[in-house]
Scaffold this motif. Sequence first.
Motif, PDB file in Angstrom:
ATOM      1  N   UNK A 194       0.823  -1.179   0.000  1.00  0.00           N
ATOM      2  CA  UNK A 194       0.000   0.000   0.000  1.00  0.00           C
ATOM      3  C   UNK A 194       0.874   1.252   0.000  1.00  0.00           C
ATOM      4  N   UNK A 195       1.959   1.214   0.751  1.00  0.00           N
ATOM      5  CA  UNK A 195       2.859   2.371   0.801  1.00  0.00           C
ATOM      6  C   UNK A 195       3.477   2.638  -0.566  1.00  0.00           C
ATOM      7  N   UNK A 196       3.814   1.570  -1.288  1.00  0.00           N
ATOM      8  CA  UNK A 196       4.392   1.734  -2.628  1.00  0.00           C
ATOM      9  C   UNK A 196       3.376   2.345  -3.578  1.00  0.00           C
ATOM     10  N   UNK A 197       2.115   1.934  -3.455  1.00  0.00           N
ATOM     11  CA  UNK A 197       1.049   2.520  -4.280  1.00  0.00           C
ATOM     12  C   UNK A 197       0.905   4.003  -3.980  1.00  0.00           C
ATOM     13  N   UNK A 198       0.923   4.354  -2.709  1.00  0.00           N
ATOM     14  CA  UNK A 198       0.794   5.758  -2.306  1.00  0.00           C
ATOM     15  C   UNK A 198       1.960   6.594  -2.849  1.00  0.00           C
ATOM     16  N   UNK A 199       3.190   6.052  -2.749  1.00  0.00           N
ATOM     17  CA  UNK A 199       4.364   6.758  -3.287  1.00  0.00           C
ATOM     18  C   UNK A 199       4.258   6.914  -4.794  1.00  0.00           C
ATOM     19  N   UNK A 200       3.790   5.865  -5.474  1.00  0.00           N
ATOM     20  CA  UNK A 200       3.624   5.924  -6.923  1.00  0.00           C
ATOM     21  C   UNK A 200       2.619   6.979  -7.333  1.00  0.00           C
ATOM     22  N   UNK A 201       1.528   7.087  -6.596  1.00  0.00           N
ATOM     23  CA  UNK A 201       0.527   8.116  -6.889  1.00  0.00           C
ATOM     24  C   UNK A 201       1.093   9.504  -6.647  1.00  0.00           C
ATOM     25  N   UNK A 202       1.993   9.623  -5.673  1.00  0.00           N
ATOM     26  CA  UNK A 202       2.616  10.914  -5.387  1.00  0.00           C
ATOM     27  C   UNK A 202       3.471  11.423  -6.525  1.00  0.00           C
ATOM     28  N   UNK A 203       3.949  10.512  -7.379  1.00  0.00           N
ATOM     29  CA  UNK A 203       4.774  10.907  -8.523  1.00  0.00           C
ATOM     30  C   UNK A 203       3.940  11.308  -9.736  1.00  0.00           C
ATOM     31  N   UNK A 204       2.654  10.994  -9.726  1.00  0.00           N
ATOM     32  CA  UNK A 204       1.779  11.336 -10.856  1.00  0.00           C
ATOM     33  C   UNK A 204       1.302  12.780 -10.748  1.00  0.00           C
ATOM     34  N   UNK A 205       0.909  13.333 -11.885  1.00  0.00           N
ATOM     35  CA  UNK A 205       0.299  14.665 -11.868  1.00  0.00           C
ATOM     36  C   UNK A 205      -1.040  14.583 -11.152  1.00  0.00           C
ATOM     37  N   UNK A 206      -1.456  15.657 -10.462  1.00  0.00           N
ATOM     38  CA  UNK A 206      -2.726  15.621  -9.728  1.00  0.00           C
ATOM     39  C   UNK A 206      -3.922  15.255 -10.614  1.00  0.00           C
ATOM     40  N   UNK A 207      -3.946  15.744 -11.842  1.00  0.00           N
ATOM     41  CA  UNK A 207      -5.055  15.415 -12.733  1.00  0.00           C
ATOM     42  C   UNK A 207      -5.124  13.930 -13.048  1.00  0.00           C
ATOM     43  N   UNK A 208      -3.967  13.292 -13.192  1.00  0.00           N
ATOM     44  CA  UNK A 208      -3.941  11.850 -13.464  1.00  0.00           C
ATOM     45  C   UNK A 208      -4.447  11.068 -12.257  1.00  0.00           C
ATOM     46  N   UNK A 209      -4.044  11.483 -11.078  1.00  0.00           N
ATOM     47  CA  UNK A 209      -4.509  10.817  -9.856  1.00  0.00           C
ATOM     48  C   UNK A 209      -6.018  10.974  -9.725  1.00  0.00           C
ATOM     49  N   UNK A 210      -6.532  12.172 -10.012  1.00  0.00           N
ATOM     50  CA  UNK A 210      -7.975  12.392  -9.918  1.00  0.00           C
ATOM     51  C   UNK A 210      -8.727  11.539 -10.929  1.00  0.00           C
ATOM     52  N   UNK A 211      -8.211  11.415 -12.142  1.00  0.00           N
ATOM     53  CA  UNK A 211      -8.858  10.585 -13.166  1.00  0.00           C
ATOM     54  C   UNK A 211      -8.850   9.114 -12.746  1.00  0.00           C
ATOM     55  N   UNK A 212      -7.712   8.634 -12.256  1.00  0.00           N
ATOM     56  CA  UNK A 212      -7.621   7.241 -11.810  1.00  0.00           C
ATOM     57  C   UNK A 212      -8.555   6.972 -10.633  1.00  0.00           C
ATOM     58  N   UNK A 213      -8.593   7.904  -9.694  1.00  0.00           N
ATOM     59  CA  UNK A 213      -9.461   7.752  -8.526  1.00  0.00           C
ATOM     60  C   UNK A 213     -10.923   7.719  -8.937  1.00  0.00           C
ATOM     61  N   UNK A 214     -11.328   8.667  -9.777  1.00  0.00           N
ATOM     62  CA  UNK A 214     -12.727   8.722 -10.218  1.00  0.00           C
ATOM     63  C   UNK A 214     -13.101   7.452 -10.976  1.00  0.00           C
ATOM     64  N   UNK A 215     -12.233   6.997 -11.872  1.00  0.00           N
ATOM     65  CA  UNK A 215     -12.523   5.786 -12.631  1.00  0.00           C
ATOM     66  C   UNK A 215     -12.655   4.567 -11.739  1.00  0.00           C
ATOM     67  N   UNK A 216     -11.732   4.411 -10.809  1.00  0.00           N
ATOM     68  CA  UNK A 216     -11.773   3.256  -9.909  1.00  0.00           C
ATOM     69  C   UNK A 216     -13.016   3.275  -9.031  1.00  0.00           C
ATOM     70  N   UNK A 217     -13.362   4.440  -8.510  1.00  0.00           N
ATOM     71  CA  UNK A 217     -14.514   4.515  -7.618  1.00  0.00           C
ATOM     72  C   UNK A 217     -15.835   4.382  -8.369  1.00  0.00           C
ATOM     73  N   UNK A 218     -15.904   4.880  -9.598  1.00  0.00           N
ATOM     74  CA  UNK A 218     -17.125   4.676 -10.384  1.00  0.00           C
ATOM     75  C   UNK A 218     -17.270   3.200 -10.767  1.00  0.00           C
ATOM     76  N   UNK A 219     -16.163   2.552 -11.058  1.00  0.00           N
ATOM     77  CA  UNK A 219     -16.212   1.115 -11.299  1.00  0.00           C
ATOM     78  C   UNK A 219     -16.672   0.366 -10.062  1.00  0.00           C
TER      79      UNK A 219
END
Length: 142
Positions: A1-26
Motif C-alpha cells: 500500500x505504501x508503494x502505491x501511495x508513493x507511486x501516486x505521489x509521482x503522478x500529476x494531480x489530474x492523473x490521480x484524480x482521473x484514476x481515482x474517479x474511474x476506480x470509484x465509479x467502477x
Amino acid sequence: MAALWRGCGRLRPGAVQALTAGALMGAGDVIAQQLVEQRGLHGHHFPRTLKMMGIGFCFVGPVVGSWYRILDWLIPGNTKVVAVKKVILDQDYMDALMTNYCIWPPVQIANFYFVPLQHRLAVVQCVAIVWNCYLSWKANRM
C-alpha cells in the motif's frame, strides 16, 4: 500500500484524480451489480463496469477536478462563507439539486471547508460510490 501511495505521489494531480474517479465509479457499478441486482460473479456484466470506469477516467475525473480548481481560483480561501459560496456555484443544475439536496450540499460544505484541493475529488468520489451505484442500477434496470 505504501508503494502505491508513493507511486501516486509521482503522478500529476489530474492523473490521480482521473484514476481515482474511474476506480470509484467502477466500484459503484460492481456494488450495484452484486449487492443491489444480485447478479453473482457469473452474471456480472464486465463491459458495463468498464464503461462506468471509462466515464470516471475520461470525464468525471478531468472535468470535476478542473471544476474544483476553477472554483478555488474564483473563490479562494477555506472559510465557512467561502465554502457556502462554492456550494452555491457547484449546485447549478436544478434537477440534480432537487434529487441530491439531502446529500451533496452537506458533503460539499465539509469538502470545501475541511479538505485540501488535491483531495476534494477523492472525497466526492467516495461519497459518490453510493450515488454511482444507484445511477448504474437505475440506468440498467431491465
